[in-house]
Design an enzyme around this catalytic site. Structure first.
Site, PDB file in Angstrom:
ATOM      1  CE  LYS A  64      -2.627  -2.278  -0.793  1.00 38.56           C
ATOM      2  NZ  LYS A  64      -3.556  -2.328  -1.941  1.00 38.56           N
ATOM      3  CB  THR A  86     -14.873   0.658 -11.915  1.00 34.00           C
ATOM      4  OG1 THR A  86     -13.802   1.346 -12.559  1.00 34.00           O
ATOM      5  CG2 THR A  86     -15.476   1.568 -10.855  1.00 34.00           C
ATOM      6  CG  HIS A 120      -8.166   3.708  -2.644  1.00 36.16           C
ATOM      7  ND1 HIS A 120      -9.087   2.814  -2.162  1.00 36.16           N
ATOM      8  CD2 HIS A 120      -7.168   2.956  -3.174  1.00 36.16           C
ATOM      9  CE1 HIS A 120      -8.677   1.577  -2.384  1.00 36.16           C
ATOM     10  NE2 HIS A 120      -7.509   1.639  -2.988  1.00 36.16           N
TER      11      HIS A 120
END
Length: 335
Positions: A136, A220, A162
């Protein structure tokens, strides 16, 4: 006044220390943490991770755009190829580790506590959560590449939110609960990232075949699907008690819902059907967009250069119902 009388006794000094910020810091970031992971790189203290995130925001919001203001976009195709390829390999590894080390073997999909022991199986999961956190952090480069390529319009609230929240959540998981019920989101998120970064790799590596990458919009959809699964999976903690902290749902569920609606809104803007009809033809060097009104009359033709050095960027002209042209960027990269 006697000097010795001005100095508090040792027991009073100890009492002052026990109620100090240092004591609270020690309690939160040492005593409450998992002893197996508390001394790992970037885990012992929140300072390194927060410093990187602060630097990240400063670069993408201030320093980076100012630096690129009078410069041409960097041509970093080779860097993007290597970066996306490494992200694909890393996502495959994390997905397999989650399956082979937990969810296909010993973990229950209903409710799973954290194994805080030093068994090889428990340490394997803890290391997997740690690698997920490092992944991340590495994904912050997504936004850095946008800025260096002068794609500032793609640095949206969804994208930045995000990329800011996920490293923080992953850090907390490594620090306090490296395993158990909460690793399910890492499992499905790694699978989505395999698909997503494979698309980005092919898009930048083979731009002449980008028109055949029909599955872009479904990435998505997968992302929204993962939030639905994560929501249902976390709701089970409200029903079953297996030792995993129930209070975690007060943080995870609102965030999952927020993520879902952000991605849903992005999907509607990027792929939703409107009153206008758009025909887009992509070649190796150009992207030609023809916008047509509902009565079939061609309103405008526009040709934009496409240099093949981006992942999924396309300028599209849209004509609204009143005939006015508005320019929308439809190629934002979200993950």
């Amino acid at each position: 006044m006697n000097i010795t009388e001005a100095v508090p006794p040792i027991d009073k000094m100890a009492n002052i220390y026990d109620n100090s910020f240092v004591r609270i810091w020690h309690f939160l970031f040492y005593e409450l943490s998992d002893p197996r992971t508390r001394d790992w790189f970037m885990i012992s203290s929140p300072v390194p991770g927060l410093s990187i995130l602060i630097g990240y925001h400063y670069f993408i919001r201030s320093w980076g755009p100012k630096y690129m203001e009078h410069r041409k976009p960097f041509q970093i195709k080779n860097i993007l190829v290597i970066y996306n390829f490494m992200q694909v390999l890393l996502s495959i590894w994390m997905f397999w580790e989650a399956l082979d080390g937990a969810w296909l073997r010993n973990y229950s999909f209903k409710c799973e506590p954290v194994d805080f022991s030093n068994k090889p199986e428990a340490l394997r999961i803890a290391r997997g959560v740690y690698i997920y956190f490092l992944a991340k952090m590495s994904e912050l480069l997504d936004t850095v590449f946008f800025v260096l390529r002068k794609k500032q319009r793609q640095v949206t609230f969804l994208h930045v939110y995000h990329h800011t929240v996920m490293p923080m959540i992953a850090w907390g998981a490594v620090k306090y609960y490296p395993g158990g019920h909460g690793t399910f989101i890492g499992l499905i998120n790694s699978f989505v990232h395999i698909i997503m970064y494979t698309y980005y790799l092919l898009a930048v590596l083979l731009p002449q075949y980008q028109k055949y990458l029909w599955w872009k919009r479904y990435i998505t959809t997968l992302q929204m699907g993962q939030f639905c699964l994560a929501f249902l999976h976390n709701c089970q903690l409200l029903i079953y008690d297996c030792g995993y902290p129930r209070w975690s749902v007060f943080f995870t569920l609102p965030n999952i819902i927020f993520f879902y609606f952000l991605f849903s809104d992005f999907y509607k803007m990027a792929y939703g059907d409107g009153h206008e009809k758009k025909i887009s033809v992509t070649t190796a060097t150009t992207t030609t967009t023809t916008t047509t009104l509902t009565n079939g009359k061609i309103e405008s033709n526009d040709t934009k250069k496409f240099n093949g050095n981006v992942n999924d960027y396309e300028d599209t002209l849209n004509v609204s119902s009143n005939g006015k042209i508005k320019n929308l960027d439809k190629g934002e990269k979200e993950n």
